[in-house]
Write an enzyme that holds these catalytic residues in place. Structure first.
Site, PDB file in Angstrom:
ATOM      1  N   HIS A 253     -35.737 -12.767 -16.451  1.00  0.00           N
ATOM      2  CA  HIS A 253     -35.765 -12.063 -17.734  1.00  0.00           C
ATOM      3  C   HIS A 253     -35.089 -10.700 -17.631  1.00  0.00           C
ATOM      4  CE1 HIS A 253     -39.083  -9.231 -16.757  1.00  0.00           C
ATOM      5  NE2 HIS A 253     -39.743 -10.244 -16.217  1.00  0.00           N
ATOM      6  N   CYS A 270     -41.716 -12.056 -11.278  1.00  0.00           N
ATOM      7  CA  CYS A 270     -40.494 -12.564 -11.906  1.00  0.00           C
ATOM      8  C   CYS A 270     -39.250 -11.995 -11.230  1.00  0.00           C
ATOM      9  CB  CYS A 270     -40.471 -12.188 -13.386  1.00  0.00           C
ATOM     10  SG  CYS A 270     -41.748 -13.001 -14.372  1.00  0.00           S
TER      11      CYS A 270
END
Length: 424
Positions: A253, A270
Site C-alpha cells: 500500500h 505491510c
C-alpha cells in the site's frame, strides 16, 4: 541576511513538526553520513530527476563540499515533495552548517527526538546503498524461476535492503523493470503471529485491490494510512497455516498524505511504498496472479546459473510426476519429507497408506503437468511450484490447479505440503 535566517528558522520549525510523528522503532546507533565539514558555496545547480535521485545527489554534494548544489537540490526537492521529511532534515542541516560543522544527518536540529532522527538516517542509508549497489544489468533473480502463462510480472522484496524489485516475464526469463524503496514491519521480518509487527517471508500472490474510496468507506479517517490504495497479498499462505503462523491484512500500500516516505521499518507488517511508486507499481499488478516473493536478502545469478537452477527445480517436479505416473509407489513417496502435510491434514504415514491402497487398483495412470510457475522464497529457500494437473487412470479423471512446497531436507529438496492452489 534577514531572509536567510527567516528561511532557516522556517526549515527547522517545519522539520520539528514533521518529527513529532509517532516513533517507528527503538533507537539504534547509525553510521555517520556526513564525512566532511565543508564551507558553504553560495552558488549551486539542482539535480533533477526522481525524489530518490535528488536526495542521494544532495547527500553526495554535501559530502563533496558542493554546498550550493546541495542547497539548490534540496530546495527543488521540497518544492516537488513538500512532505518529504528527509529533505527537510537536510535543509535544516544545510542552514546549521553556516555556523557549525556537522558529521551526521540531523546534527543541525537541536533537541529533535533521537529515534526519529535515526529513522531518517536509516532511510538515507538505504537509498545510498541502492546507489552504490544498483541491480546488475546482466543478472537475473534466483527467486523467480518460471512464470505461468498469465503472469506478466513478478515482485521480489529484499527486506534487508528496503527494496522492491519488479520483473517482467520476458519469454520465461525475468527481466528487470524497476525497483523502489519500501518500508517493512517495525520489528523486521519472519512474521509468526497476529500483531507482532513483522513482515512475513515467503511466496504470496496479490489477490485483491482496495481503492482509496473503498478504504475511506471501511476505515474512515484511518484510511489515510494506506495512501493511494492497498493491494492485499495472500498471507497466511498454505505454508504459514501449516506451521501455525497467524495474522492477516498484509498488504502492498501507499503512504499517508503527511509524509512522502516512511522509515525502513515502520509498518505493522505491510510492505509500504511512496504513493507515486505505488501508483506506478499498480499498473503491473494482476489480481490473483502476480507473485510477491519476500526474502531476507535477494540473490542474483548469471543467466547460465539461473538456467541451471531452473532446470534443477523443474526436474524435481518431473521426477515426482514420472514416479506417480509409473505407479512406482516407493519412488513417488521418496519425494516427500517426513514432516509432510497435505491440504486435508494428512501426515506422511496416512498419505503413504492412501497412495499405496489407491495404486493397487490402478492398471495405468497418466499425469500431465502444464502451465507451471516456480518461485523460491522465505528464509529457507522454499520452492513453490504451482501448475495445472490433469490426472487420468483406468478408473478416475481429475483436473485441478495444484501447488507443491519443497524444502531443502538434508541436501535434498522434499515435498512438505501438497494441495489445491487458490491463486497464482
Amino acid at each position: 541576511m534577514t531572509r536567510t535566517l527567516h528561511w532557516g528558522k522556517l526549515a527547522v520549525s517545519l522539520l520539528a513538526l514533521l518529527l513529532l510523528a509517532p516513533s517507528a522503532q527503538p533507537r539504534m546507533s547509525v553510521t555517520p553520513l556526513y564525512q566532511q565539514h565543508p564551507l558553504l558555496d553560495p552558488v549551486g545547480k539542482a539535480t533533477d530527476g526522481s525524489p530518490e535521485r535528488m536526495i542521494v545527489a544532495a547527500i553526495d554534494a554535501i559530502r563533496a563540499g558542493r554546498m550550493g548544489d546541495a542547497r539548490a537540490t534540496v530546495d527543488a526537492l521540497i518544492a516537488k515533495e513538500p512532505n518529504y521529511r528527509l529533505a527537510w532534515l537536510l535543509s535544516a542541516d544545510l542552514y546549521a552548517m553556516r555556523s557549525i560543522p556537522l558529521d551526521n544527518i540531523g546534527g543541525g536540529v537541536a533537541h529533535a527526538p533521537a529515534d526519529r532522527l535515526d529513522d531518517l538516517r536509516r532511510e538515507a542509508l538505504a537509498r545510498l546503498k541502492r546507489q552504490d549497489n544498483p541491480p546488475p544489468a546482466s543478472q537475473v533473480p534466483a527467486e523467480v524461476l518460471a512464470f505461468s502463462k498469465n503472469q506478466k510480472f513478478a515482485i521480489v522484496v529484499d527486506a534487508s535492503a528496503s527494496r522492491l524489485f519488479l520483473f517482467e516475464n520476458n519469454n520465461g526469463v525475468p527481466r528487470y523493470v524497476s525497483d523502489s524503496y519500501v518500508t517493512v514491519g517495525k520489528l523486521g521480518t519472519e512474521k509468526l503471529r497476529e500483531g507482532d509487527q513483522r513482515t512475513p517471508l515467503g511466496v504470496y500472490f496479490v489477490y485483491n485491490h482496495m481503492t482509496r474510496p473503498q478504504l475511506d468507506k471501511t476505515f474512515g479517517a484511518q484510511a489515510d494510512l494506506y495512501g493511494v490504495g492497498a493491494w492485499p497479498i495472500s498471507y497466511p499462505n498454505e505454508m504459514d497455516r501449516r506451521e501455525g503462523r497467524t495474522g492477516h491484512g498484509i498488504w502492498l500500500h501507499g503512504s499517508p498524505s503527511d509524509t512522502y516516505a516512511r522509515p525502513p521499518q515502520a509498518s505493522n507488517g505491510c510492505v509500504v511504498l511512496t504513493n507515486p511508486d505505488m501508483l506506478q507499481l499498480a499498473d503491473h499488478l494482476q489480481i490473483g496472479a502476480t507473485p510477491v516473493v519476500i526474502v531476507p536478502q535477494m540473490h542474483w545469478l548469471s543467466l547460465p546459473q539461473w538456467q541451471q537452477r531452473r532446470d534443477q527445480m523443474q526436474t524435481l517436479v518431473e521426477n515426482w510426476r514420472n514416479a506417480w505416473q509409473k505407479l512406482d509407489t516407493q519412488a513417488y513417496l521418496n519425494q516427500y519429507s517426513k514432516d509432510f502435510t497435505s491440504d486435508s491434514g494428512q501426515n506422511l504415514t496416512r498419505w503413504a497408506q492412501q497412495k499405496s491402497s489407491v495404486n493397487v487398483s490402478k492398471q495405468w495412470a497418466r499425469i500431465d503437468v502444464t502451465d507451471m510457475s516456480l518461485f523460491v522464497g522465505g528464509k529457507d529457500d522454499t520452492l513453490v511450484a504451482t501448475f495445472d494437473q490433469d490426472y487420468r487412470s483406468n478408473n478416475l479423471e481429475n483436473r485441478m490447479r495444484k501447488r507443491l512446497y519443497w524444502r531443502n531436507d538434508g541436501g535434498n529438496y522434499k515435498i512438505v505440503w501438497e494441495g489445491t492452489a487458490s491463486n497464482g
